[in-house]
Design an enzyme around this catalytic site. Structure first.
Site, PDB file in Angstrom:
ATOM      1  N   ASP A  87       5.069   4.737   3.594  1.00 52.72           N
ATOM      2  CA  ASP A  87       4.792   6.170   3.641  1.00 52.72           C
ATOM      3  C   ASP A  87       6.030   6.882   4.178  1.00 52.72           C
ATOM      4  O   ASP A  87       6.867   6.285   4.843  1.00 52.72           O
ATOM      5  CB  ASP A  87       3.595   6.462   4.566  1.00 52.72           C
ATOM      6  CG  ASP A  87       2.908   7.780   4.244  1.00 52.72           C
ATOM      7  OD1 ASP A  87       1.771   7.754   3.721  1.00 52.72           O
ATOM      8  OD2 ASP A  87       3.500   8.841   4.517  1.00 52.72           O
ATOM      9  N   GLU A 136       0.880  -1.174   0.000  1.00 56.77           N
ATOM     10  CA  GLU A 136       0.000   0.000   0.000  1.00 56.77           C
ATOM     11  C   GLU A 136       0.917   1.223   0.000  1.00 56.77           C
ATOM     12  O   GLU A 136       1.671   1.440   0.956  1.00 56.77           O
ATOM     13  CB  GLU A 136      -0.921   0.024   1.226  1.00 56.77           C
ATOM     14  CG  GLU A 136      -1.901   1.193   1.170  1.00 56.77           C
ATOM     15  CD  GLU A 136      -2.720   1.436   2.445  1.00 56.77           C
ATOM     16  OE1 GLU A 136      -3.558   2.353   2.432  1.00 56.77           O
ATOM     17  OE2 GLU A 136      -2.504   0.720   3.437  1.00 56.77           O
ATOM     18  N   ASP A 164      -1.916  11.823  -2.877  1.00 52.38           N
ATOM     19  CA  ASP A 164      -1.979  13.277  -3.084  1.00 52.38           C
ATOM     20  C   ASP A 164      -2.173  13.530  -4.578  1.00 52.38           C
ATOM     21  O   ASP A 164      -1.419  12.998  -5.394  1.00 52.38           O
ATOM     22  CB  ASP A 164      -0.678  13.934  -2.611  1.00 52.38           C
ATOM     23  CG  ASP A 164      -0.505  13.796  -1.107  1.00 52.38           C
ATOM     24  OD1 ASP A 164      -1.522  13.888  -0.390  1.00 52.38           O
ATOM     25  OD2 ASP A 164       0.631  13.571  -0.651  1.00 52.38           O
TER      26      ASP A 164
HETATM   27  C1  LIG Z   1      -3.670  12.070   1.230  1.00 50.07           C
HETATM   28  S1  LIG Z   1      -2.646  11.043   2.203  1.00 50.07           S
HETATM   29  C2  LIG Z   1      -3.516   9.483   2.151  1.00 50.07           C
HETATM   30  C3  LIG Z   1      -3.132   8.579   3.285  1.00 50.07           C
HETATM   31  C4  LIG Z   1      -3.926   7.268   3.357  1.00 50.07           C
HETATM   32  N1  LIG Z   1      -3.677   6.426   2.198  1.00 50.07           N
HETATM   33  C5  LIG Z   1      -5.392   7.527   3.513  1.00 50.07           C
HETATM   34  O1  LIG Z   1      -6.129   7.315   2.539  1.00 50.07           O
HETATM   35  O2  LIG Z   1      -5.811   7.929   4.604  1.00 50.07           O
HETATM   36  C6  LIG Z   1      -1.261  10.752   1.125  1.00 50.07           C
HETATM   37  C7  LIG Z   1      -0.106  10.047   1.805  1.00 50.07           C
HETATM   38  O3  LIG Z   1       0.884   9.761   0.845  1.00 50.07           O
HETATM   39  C8  LIG Z   1       2.171   9.991   1.415  1.00 50.07           C
HETATM   40  N2  LIG Z   1       3.088  10.274   0.297  1.00 50.07           N
HETATM   41  C9  LIG Z   1       2.906  11.146  -0.714  1.00 50.07           C
HETATM   42  N3  LIG Z   1       3.944  11.106  -1.581  1.00 50.07           N
HETATM   43  C10 LIG Z   1       4.818  10.189  -1.090  1.00 50.07           C
HETATM   44  C11 LIG Z   1       6.088   9.686  -1.524  1.00 50.07           C
HETATM   45  N4  LIG Z   1       6.664  10.116  -2.636  1.00 50.07           N
HETATM   46  N5  LIG Z   1       6.686   8.752  -0.757  1.00 50.07           N
HETATM   47  C12 LIG Z   1       6.104   8.301   0.370  1.00 50.07           C
HETATM   48  N6  LIG Z   1       4.898   8.722   0.827  1.00 50.07           N
HETATM   49  C13 LIG Z   1       4.261   9.641   0.109  1.00 50.07           C
HETATM   50  C14 LIG Z   1       1.958  11.157   2.369  1.00 50.07           C
HETATM   51  O4  LIG Z   1       2.936  11.180   3.390  1.00 50.07           O
HETATM   52  C15 LIG Z   1       0.547  10.877   2.900  1.00 50.07           C
HETATM   53  O5  LIG Z   1       0.566  10.131   4.101  1.00 50.07           O
END
Ligand SMILES: C[S@@+](CC[C@H](N)C(=O)[O-])C[C@H]1O[C@@H](n2cnc3c(N)ncnc32)[C@H](O)[C@@H]1O
Length: 242
Positions: A83, A58, A132
């Site tokens: 993450d 995930e 994101d």
């Molecule tokens: C909008 S949140 C969604 C979190 C979770 N999947 C949810 O639906 O509640 C997006 C997550 O992606 C992580 N993220 C974004 N770009 C990333 C990257 N390049 N590497 C690791 N994590 C990333 C952010 O830290 C964040 O926790």
């Protein structure tokens, strides 16, 4: 925010980071350490999970609701949540500790570094949960060719990629990428809760998803597979738009 609250939040995060260090199912490596190689790369099943079950990732898992939820549902599969943010990962990792789940791990890393943690054909499926949307910077979208090139390195042939998102622009962008490269689109829905009544896509909800659902936003969902029409050294690249 009031100064006292800021301090309390900072202390709470520090406690979560400290506890993350104690979890045997949580991994972090600095960039320099990764240059020397990661000890579980190519050996997750044999040396960590100690079984031969398929591995699902995930990506951008936040608190890891899919990772934990599917691990409880499918005892004969392995799940790894990834993450950047340790304080978010802590929530899933704590549940894994409390419930003694053996088929789960978490990695705190940038998704760009996935190839340092996994070998070719080591991963069976990938879930992108409420990534994101990155409306301005295409190369940061987790379904952009830049990331698909990384996934292609570690996925088994025909490995499935699932995307679940509230964001219609991101979803349409992914559909465009899938069509452009002629990937196999197995399923898509602009409103998964109207179209499916059961299955993983509707039975597990993430932290962000619950907020969007409260606002009445429809949830998009798709499943696709990267095909093997491209030679291993062909990079996937989209034509530049004017
Ligand atoms: C909008 S949140 C969604 C979190 C979770 N999947 C949810 O639906 O509640 C997006 C997550 O992606 C992580 N993220 C974004 N770009 C990333 C990257 N390049 N590497 C690791 N994590 C990333 C952010 O830290 C964040 O926790």
């Amino acid at each position: 925010m009031h100064k006292k609250i800021v301090k309390r939040v900072a202390r709470h995060k520090l406690a979560q980071f400290a506890e993350n260090e104690t979890f045997a199912h949580m991994f972090y490596r600095s960039y320099e350490e990764l240059q020397k190689g990661f000890f579980l790369k190519g050996k997750w099943k044999q040396d960590y999970f100690k079984n031969d079950y398929p591995i699902t990732l995930e990506l951008g898992c936040g608190k890891g609701e899919y990772t934990v939820g599917m691990a409880k549902k499918y005892l004969k599969r392995n799940f790894i949540g990834i993450d950047l943010k340790g304080a978010r990962l802590w929530h899933g990792a704590k549940i894994v500790q409390q419930e003694g789940l053996k088929n789960v791990a978490f990695i705190r890393t940038k998704i760009d570094q996935l190839f340092s943690f996994f070998d070719a054909n080591e991963v069976a499926e990938i879930w992108l949960t409420f990534s994101d949307p990155q409306p301005k910077i295409e190369r940061r979208r987790l379904s952009s060719p830049r990331f698909l090139n990384v996934y292609r390195e570690i996925l088994v042939p025909n490995g499935i990629i699932h995307q679940k998102t509230d964001n219609r622009e991101l979803f349409d962008y992914t559909l465009e990428v899938v069509r452009h490269f002629d990937f196999q689109l197995d399923y898509f829905s602009y409103d998964i809760y109207s179209d499916r009544k059961n299955g993983d896509a509707v039975e597990i909800q993430t932290f962000y998803e619950k907020m969007f659902l409260k606002e009445g936003i429809p949830i998009n969902y798709m499943e696709f597979r990267l095909n093997d029409k491209f030679a291993d050294n062909d990079l996937l690249v989209l034509p530049q738009k004017d």
